[in-house]
Design an enzyme around this catalytic site. Structure first.
Site, PDB file in Angstrom:
ATOM      1  N   LYS A 115      33.301  21.601  41.443  1.00 55.85           N
ATOM      2  CA  LYS A 115      34.176  21.392  40.287  1.00 55.85           C
ATOM      3  C   LYS A 115      34.006  22.562  39.341  1.00 55.85           C
ATOM      4  CE  LYS A 115      35.560  17.851  36.934  1.00 55.85           C
ATOM      5  NZ  LYS A 115      35.496  16.425  36.593  1.00 55.85           N
ATOM      6  N   SER A 144      40.034  21.135  35.055  1.00 57.86           N
ATOM      7  CA  SER A 144      39.158  21.584  36.117  1.00 57.86           C
ATOM      8  C   SER A 144      39.911  21.807  37.415  1.00 57.86           C
ATOM      9  CB  SER A 144      38.051  20.553  36.353  1.00 57.86           C
ATOM     10  OG  SER A 144      38.605  19.417  36.978  1.00 57.86           O
ATOM     11  N   VAL A 163      39.012  21.627  41.619  1.00 56.81           N
ATOM     12  CA  VAL A 163      37.977  21.175  42.549  1.00 56.81           C
ATOM     13  C   VAL A 163      38.221  21.796  43.920  1.00 56.81           C
ATOM     14  CG1 VAL A 163      36.881  19.169  43.611  1.00 56.81           C
ATOM     15  CG2 VAL A 163      37.753  19.015  41.274  1.00 56.81           C
ATOM     16  N   ILE A 209      41.026  21.290  46.402  1.00 56.31           N
ATOM     17  CA  ILE A 209      41.383  19.877  46.567  1.00 56.31           C
ATOM     18  C   ILE A 209      42.298  19.427  45.446  1.00 56.31           C
ATOM     19  CG2 ILE A 209      40.486  17.541  46.790  1.00 56.31           C
ATOM     20  CD1 ILE A 209      37.735  18.771  47.325  1.00 56.31           C
ATOM     21  N   SER A 210      42.023  19.931  44.263  1.00 57.39           N
ATOM     22  CA  SER A 210      42.775  19.436  43.117  1.00 57.39           C
ATOM     23  C   SER A 210      42.767  20.458  41.982  1.00 57.39           C
ATOM     24  CB  SER A 210      42.150  18.115  42.654  1.00 57.39           C
ATOM     25  OG  SER A 210      42.122  18.017  41.257  1.00 57.39           O
ATOM     26  N   GLY A 212      43.506  20.333  38.012  1.00 54.04           N
ATOM     27  CA  GLY A 212      43.823  19.507  36.854  1.00 54.04           C
ATOM     28  C   GLY A 212      43.961  20.386  35.634  1.00 54.04           C
ATOM     29  N   ASP A 223      36.967   7.424  30.908  1.00 52.97           N
ATOM     30  CA  ASP A 223      38.235   7.842  31.529  1.00 52.97           C
ATOM     31  C   ASP A 223      38.404   7.066  32.830  1.00 52.97           C
ATOM     32  OD1 ASP A 223      40.625   9.148  31.876  1.00 52.97           O
ATOM     33  OD2 ASP A 223      39.747  10.984  32.661  1.00 52.97           O
TER      34      ASP A 223
HETATM   35  P1  ADP Z   1      39.788  16.087  36.642  1.00 51.83           P
HETATM   36  O1  ADP Z   1      39.145  16.230  35.296  1.00 51.83           O
HETATM   37  O2  ADP Z   1      40.607  17.256  37.017  1.00 51.83           O
HETATM   38  O3  ADP Z   1      40.505  14.758  36.796  1.00 51.83           O
HETATM   39  P2  ADP Z   1      38.027  15.086  38.721  1.00 51.83           P
HETATM   40  O4  ADP Z   1      36.545  15.108  38.684  1.00 51.83           O
HETATM   41  O5  ADP Z   1      38.692  13.765  38.552  1.00 51.83           O
HETATM   42  O6  ADP Z   1      38.565  16.141  37.667  1.00 51.83           O
HETATM   43  O7  ADP Z   1      38.482  15.726  40.082  1.00 51.83           O
HETATM   44  C1  ADP Z   1      39.828  15.891  40.415  1.00 51.83           C
HETATM   45  C2  ADP Z   1      40.107  15.405  41.817  1.00 51.83           C
HETATM   46  O8  ADP Z   1      39.300  16.117  42.748  1.00 51.83           O
HETATM   47  C3  ADP Z   1      39.754  13.959  42.031  1.00 51.83           C
HETATM   48  O9  ADP Z   1      40.826  13.125  41.699  1.00 51.83           O
HETATM   49  C4  ADP Z   1      39.415  13.890  43.494  1.00 51.83           C
HETATM   50  O10 ADP Z   1      40.586  13.747  44.265  1.00 51.83           O
HETATM   51  C5  ADP Z   1      38.824  15.246  43.765  1.00 51.83           C
HETATM   52  N1  ADP Z   1      37.360  15.209  43.700  1.00 51.83           N
HETATM   53  C6  ADP Z   1      36.573  15.444  42.638  1.00 51.83           C
HETATM   54  N2  ADP Z   1      35.279  15.341  42.947  1.00 51.83           N
HETATM   55  C7  ADP Z   1      35.236  15.010  44.254  1.00 51.83           C
HETATM   56  C8  ADP Z   1      34.177  14.752  45.190  1.00 51.83           C
HETATM   57  N3  ADP Z   1      32.897  14.813  44.831  1.00 51.83           N
HETATM   58  N4  ADP Z   1      34.521  14.464  46.459  1.00 51.83           N
HETATM   59  C9  ADP Z   1      35.806  14.396  46.835  1.00 51.83           C
HETATM   60  N5  ADP Z   1      36.825  14.632  46.015  1.00 51.83           N
HETATM   61  C10 ADP Z   1      36.574  14.941  44.737  1.00 51.83           C
HETATM   62 MN    MN Z   2      40.023  12.875  37.239  1.00 55.78          MN
END
Ligand code: ADP
Ligand code: MN
Length: 493
Positions: free
Chosen positions: A266, A243, A245, A237-238, A240, A382
């Protein structure tokens, strides 16, 4: 046999004719023409262009044969792969060892200087095979270095010098004589295959989904799937800095756990450098104080995951909309997925809300921040439109690994920064009711800082933090105005 049945047509001609190279070539051509249609039907690789196959080219034939050989090799690999993997949900892929790769059109880089003889192993022995004068023997039996047979044998032997994983067969044993043209073409082919293979491998290793997932993490994920906790991991999904995800479908519930139908995984990155600048969050967090000094960086990363788990649990208890923790394994945190059908809920920064929804979202966040502070004894640290998701008509908080308690030496500064992000976002978003950052700070913390400009306000915040620190130093405990009614125990170890 790829060459088909031997051609039995008898040709009557003189011995001299038979010996002539011209005839030999013609015969070979005939034989190939008879045998190849069959092979061509199977082989449809990059070098074969359909009906007009030119079998007169040694290069083409050599490549076709190589292709056949590679195909057999791959088939064998596939059989072994199947045998090893069986019915297991965890499978080992031999993909990287395959020889035949989908044709890579951007193969311009493959063009190598294939006349390059720097690695010619025969250079050293040259005097023994081809003396300085360039020929051996006498009179009629003179053999020069240009002799086809000598040169051909030499070329065959030089094939051994290709990359070790490149199967060249037993050319020497067969007394195979390769013409310079064929040898060079094969050499070029070997080089380009080697490079293509390396590039494909590299591409895969660097692909987004694989980026944070080192073999150890992959194993952790596989174990979760194999244990039936997760059904499938569908994709990333992402990615960063800190991390990655993934989305996954939840598996079967156990006696003590209900797995949500969709999960977010994550994975905290185990590359250490990015975490260095996060020291300040965790180093001064008294909950982690005792452990921090003794930890190696790898363990610190696990602590981030652990922090996120505990913070989410606290929030869940307070009824704040946030992901629900499913399980924590080392640096991998599985939680419920906010979204539907693999599509994550949009971040607040990415949705366009009507003015009513925008106002609703604002008041909800104001409440969430107060709840977080008072009931969970936490400052997000944050908080911004990047870490708030819009789902089912409300705001969900995520990304709380860096959240701290208000008594953290910089906790109030973090809170002030959160307030600034939130009020700026909603003021820009046209919410007339949105408090400014200082009003919001007081509303959330219950403190009453009266400074009417940012500089003085921040100075007061820092003075409060210092007062608290001094008090901790002198009395070993926190000021009553910060006191929380006991933390839940943080570690289950
Ligand atoms: P980072 O430290 O990389 O910002 P995040 O926890 O913000 O980590 O997660 C990054 C992205 O992953 C989020 O912006 C969101 O789009 C997606 N994401 C994270 N956790 C979830 C979740 N439980 N359900 C859906 N999307 C999630
Ligand atoms: Mn984030």
């Amino acid at each position: 046999c790829p060459w088909g049945a031997p051609n039995t047509t008898s040709i009557s001609c003189s011995l001299a004719d038979v010996m002539s190279e011209q005839l030999a070539k013609e015969l070979q051509l005939e034989e190939e023409n008879a045998a190849f249609p069959e092979v061509v039907a199977v082989a449809e690789g990059p070098f074969i262009t359909g009906e007009n196959i030119d079998t007169s080219s040694d290069l083409m034939l050599a490549q076709m044969l190589q292709m056949e050989f590679d195909r057999e090799y791959d088939a064998q690999l596939r059989r072994e792969e199947k045998k090893i993997n069986g019915d297991s949900k965890v499978s080992i892929s031999f993909e990287n060892y395959r020889k035949v790769h989908p044709y890579d059109s951007d193969s311009s880089e493959d063009e190598v200087d294939w006349q390059d003889t720097r690695h010619d192993p025969y250079r050293a022995d040259k005097p023994t095979t081809t003396p300085r004068k360039g020929f051996i023997g006498k009179g009629k039996d003179i053999t020069t270095k240009h002799d086809e047979v000598v040169c051909g044998r030499k070329n065959t032997a030089r094939m051994e010098n290709f990359a070790p994983e490149f199967q060249v067969g037993d050319g020497i044993g067969m007394d195979l004589k390769l013409s310079n043209q064929v040898f060079n073409a094969l050499k070029q082919h070997a080089y380009s295959e080697e490079r293509r293979s390396a590039r494909l491998h590299e591409k895969k290793e660097n692909s987004t989904a694989e980026k944070a997932v080192d073999p150890k993490t992959r194993l952790l994920l596989y174990k979760m799937v194999n244990a039936g906790m997760l059904e499938t991991i569908t994709g990333c999904i992402s990615t960063g800095k800190e991390s990655v995800v993934f989305h996954a479908y939840g598996g079967n519930a156990t006696e003590d756990k209900v797995i949500p139908p969709e999960c977010a995984i994550k994975v905290f990155k185990t590359t250490l450098n990015e975490f260095k600048n996060r020291d300040k969050y965790i180093k001064d967090d008294y909950r982690f104080k005792d452990r921090f000094s003794k930890l190696n960086p790898r363990k610190i990363i696990r602590m981030w995951a652990e922090k996120e788990k505990h913070n989410l649990t606290r929030m869940q208890t307070a009824g704040i909309p946030c992901p629900q923790v499913v399980i924590l394994k080392k640096h991998v945190l599985v939680m419920s997925f906010i979204g539907h059908d693999q599509v994550p809920a949009p971040k607040l920064k990415d949705v366009t809300l009507g003015s009513e929804d925008m106002k609703k979202a604002y008041y909800q966040i104001l409440n969430l921040m107060q709840q977080l502070y008072k009931e969970c004894n936490l400052v997000h640290a944050d908080l911004s439109e990047y870490n708030m998701l819009w789902h089912d008509g409300k705001v969900w908080l995520i990304d709380v690994s860096q959240s701290v308690e208000p008594t953290h030496p910089h906790g109030l500064e973090f809170l002030f920064r959160d307030c600034r992000n939130v009020s700026q976002f909603f003021q820009k978003g046209g919410v007339a009711e949105a408090l400014n950052e200082r009003e919001l700070f007081n509303a959330v913390s219950g403190l009453n800082i009266t400074a009417d400009n940012e500089v003085d306000f921040q100075a007061e915040i820092e003075a409060l933090e210092k007062m608290n620190e001094d008090h901790v130093q002198n009395h070993g405990k926190k000021l009553s105005m910060f006191s929380s009614d006991g933390d839940p125990p943080i570690y289950d170890e």
